[in-house]
Motif scaffolding. Structure first.
Motif: not given
Length: 734
Positions: A650-667
């Protein structure tokens, strides 16, 4: 080391982590301050990770520090999913931190909340009812009233604090600054877990109901799946026992008997069990029909099972021994199934103490993740401290978008995870395809017209259909169940060349599949239009980087979540065997995964606005160095956050952490001039968190004291920065 001097770095000490939470309690805020963010990481990740190696693999650990508003009494519980599927149900052992930050309790406790408004809200169970249940449990465990374990626990004055205190059966208490060694903590934990295992599971079936026990042999497996899907069961004759049950009665199916042939004497039969136990409710009484229905009837054009009963599957209980069957249902269900196997009929059985379900059990994406996490561990596939987070992120990523990429060290379990998830979806619902370097166009996936074949009556040629297209067509014609296509070593060929049509089909829903039928040994067009890429078809690609492979373009990366696999030293185990095939998931959970993936409703959820604000802030930072992302990444990150909440994080920061890792950094890939400065800015922001100014002079190799707000992303940024400084070039995939 005295707990007073303990730093915020918990290391591998449970005591230090517990003490740190108590100290953070002193600065409690209902909003996500830096202290509360650190507390959330300890509760949801660090402490569960420290507990998991010390408990039985059948048990699970989860922590919560509030949904939206931060909880005044955070908790971390250890539980058996069959006894306590949710924190509001059953018995479990839990660490409870009091509001004052002075004391943490390890308590044998119970669910104290009742869902309301369709499960979207909760209210307290009556306090006297909770207290009475706690006292009844003490009586069962023969705990004396003057034992130190049964002293009241003091958590605070809030409603939830009082509820938790009333629900405590027995507890150990530890003072801030004086928490014992880890060995003592784990001994105390085992003491309470042993007590918990002696209590009856909740929701035992109620008295006096008649059920019908039905054995399903291997020869009837196809009919069994058909019957469960269509909601019907049948027999060759009008057996009297089938008339003993009617609408609302329970059917108990047992299949995959573990003892060989079920035609055994009672004693021999009782020593075994079933790999699959399914419950269903009778919706209509026995009737005689005149038309073939079952697959084998249709094939033979013969009526074999004319006496039918409408049923509705409720739940699948999975593997159960005969003893477990009889104990749970309170009747001689095992013996009834033995007689059913011998006579080829249903056998009525009285459930002394059983209620039988009255409605379909609600399931959630959290239940899906829990079952997959447990099934993987049971099969011998365990990803160590990150196991639950990794599996949850994988499941949520696929539900967010039907394409996921798995990259990382060779032999780290990428292919095994995707394969295991396909097995969990069900037999014939997954396909593994090895990508070849000579795939230069879409024909490898979508086939092509064979112009050397004879034309049909309609003037069309036959088609060459590769296994991938055949699998896609199978999925398109079975839309009620999810299917998984695994493209192994996906980047051995140029992905954009062979995968462009599929990418477009996933994104736009355009019709890309030829509608073919198989007849007379050939695949030929049906005469209808092309089919859209199936909504129930999920694609996973594994990625390895070496001199024989190709990089992905932003076009591909934007449309996928990219998960990285690593192997930590502490994850290596001596004597472990290779992973086994995993059990197929229960049908209701497999179906719910597809429902969650197809449902694109933009629901409001706690943390949505904060996640959106953080992404906008990140976009501004990346825009300053020409590394910004587009609308697609933004919208899919919000959807990921919504589904992650449904999956139990339920932590929005967990979602942010995963999405920076999985959607932003791969580029991120390029030379030191291209990416070093953006990586430093991103490292600063990941360490200090949203709402802080990103610093270009930040050194990821020498971070300040304290824990990063986005630990997963920061760790990856730091590793990428180190590589680009040393090698003058870096990419996400290592």
């Amino acid at each position: 080391m005295p707990q007073e001097a303990a730093s915020s770095r918990t290391g591998n000490s449970l005591g230090i982590a517990l003490d740190r939470v108590l100290r953070l309690q002193l600065g409690y805020s209902s909003t996500n301050t830096p202290d509360m963010s650190e507390r959330g990481g300890l509760i949801r990740r660090s402490i569960p990770g420290l507990l998991e190696p010390h408990i039985d693999p059948s048990l699970r650990v989860e922590g919560s520090d509030g949904i939206g508003r931060k909880a005044r009494v955070p908790w971390v519980r250890v539980f058996d999913p069959t006894m306590s599927p949710k924190p509001t149900q059953g018995w479990y052992v839990v660490f409870l931190f009091n509001e004052a930050g002075s004391r943490v309790y390890l308590s044998l406790n119970q669910g104290t909340q009742i869902p309301t408004k369709g499960g979207k809200d909760f209210k307290s169970r009556p306090r006297d009812e909770v207290a009475a249940a706690a006292q009844q449990a003490r009586d069962v465990l023969e705990l004396s009233t003057d034992s130190a374990l049964t002293e009241p626990i003091e958590l605070g004055t809030s409603r939830l604090a009082s509820d938790y205190a009333a629900g405590s059966v027995a507890a150990f208490g530890y003072e801030r600054g004086d928490i014992p060694e880890d060995s003592v903590l784990f001994d105390d934990l085992q003491t309470l877990l042993s007590m918990c295992s002696k209590l009856d599971p909740p929701q035992q079936p109620a008295q006096g109901s008649t059920a019908l026990a039905v054995y399903v042999g291997s020869a009837a497996a196809e009919n069994f799946e058909f019957g469960l899907k269509e909601g019907v069961w049948g027999w060759k004759k009008e057996y009297p026992d089938c008339r003993a049950v009617g609408p609302g009665s329970l059917l108990i199916f047992g299949s995959n008997f573990r003892g060989g042939s079920p035609r055994q004497d009672s004693e021999s039969f009782a020593a075994h069990g079933f790999d699959r136990v399914v419950e269903a409710i009778v919706d209509g009484g026995l009737s005689e029909e005149s038309e073939p229905l079952w697959p084998d009837e249709v094939r033979q054009s013969e009526l074999i099972y004319p006496f039918r009963m409408r049923i509705r599957r409720v739940r699948e209980r999975g593997s159960m021994s005969i003893g477990e069957l009889d104990a749970y249902y309170g009747g001689d269900v095992g013996e009834a199934l033995r007689r059913s196997a011998s006579g080829g009929r249903g056998v009525a059985v009285e459930l002394a103490g059983a209620r039988g379900p009255t409605e379909t059990v609600e399931v959630s994406l959290s239940d899906v993740c829990s079952q997959v996490q447990l099934a993987l561990r049971k099969s011998g596939l365990d990803y160590g401290q990150r196991h639950d987070d990794l599996v949850r992120s994988f499941v949520v990523s696929l539900a967010t978008k039907r394409l996921a990429l798995l990259t990382g060290l060779s032999g780290s379990g990428k292919t095994r995870l995707a394969l295991a998830f396909g097995q969990w979806l069900g037999v014939d619902r997954y396909q593994v395809v090895a990508v070849r370097p000579d795939w230069t166009g879409p024909d490898a996936l979508l086939g092509y017209e064979n112009q050397l074949s004879n034309r049909g009556d309609d003037g069309t040629y036959a088609w060459v259909v590769p296994e991938t297209l055949e699998f896609m067509l199978r999925a398109a014609r079975d839309p009620d169940y999810p299917y998984l296509l695994l493209l192994d070593e996906m980047n051995l060929a140029h992905v954009e060349r062979y995968f462009a049509d599929v990418l477009s089909g996933i994104e736009s829903g355009e019709r890309i599949l030829p509608d073919l039928v198989h007849e007379n040994g050939e695949w030929r067009p049906s005469g209808g239009p092309k089919l859209p890429f199936p909504q129930n078809l999920f694609v996973v690609g594994t990625v390895n980087i070496d001199e024989t492979t190709y990089m992905f373009s932003p076009k591909v990366l934007d449309r996928a979540n990219t998960l990285e696999f690593r192997v930590l030293t502490e994850d290596l185990q001596i004597g472990g065997s290779g992973p086994l095939d995993i059990e197929q998931g229960s049908d209701d959970l497999v179906a719910h995964f597809l429902t969650a993936a197809i449902d694109t409703g933009d629901e409001s959820w706690d943390g949505r606005d904060k996640l959106a604000e953080a992404l906008i802030e990140l976009h501004k930072i990346l825009s300053s160095v020409d590394r910004e992302f587009g609308h697609r990444v933004f919208q899919e990150a919000l959807r990921f956050g919504q589904l992650l909440t449904k999956a139990g994080d339920y932590d929005w920061q967990s979602a942010l952490d995963f999405q920076v890792m999985q959607k932003v950094l791969p580029r991120f890939h390029g030379s030191v001039k291209q990416v070093a400065n953006p990586l430093r800015l991103l490292a600063s922001w990941c360490f200090h968190g949203p709402g802080t100014e990103a610093q270009a002079e930040f050194d990821p190799q020498k971070p300040p004291d304290g824990a990063p707000i986005l630990p997963i992303s920061f760790d990856k940024v730091a590793r990428m920065h180190k590589r680009v400084v040393v090698n003058h070039f870096v990419s996400f995939a290592e």
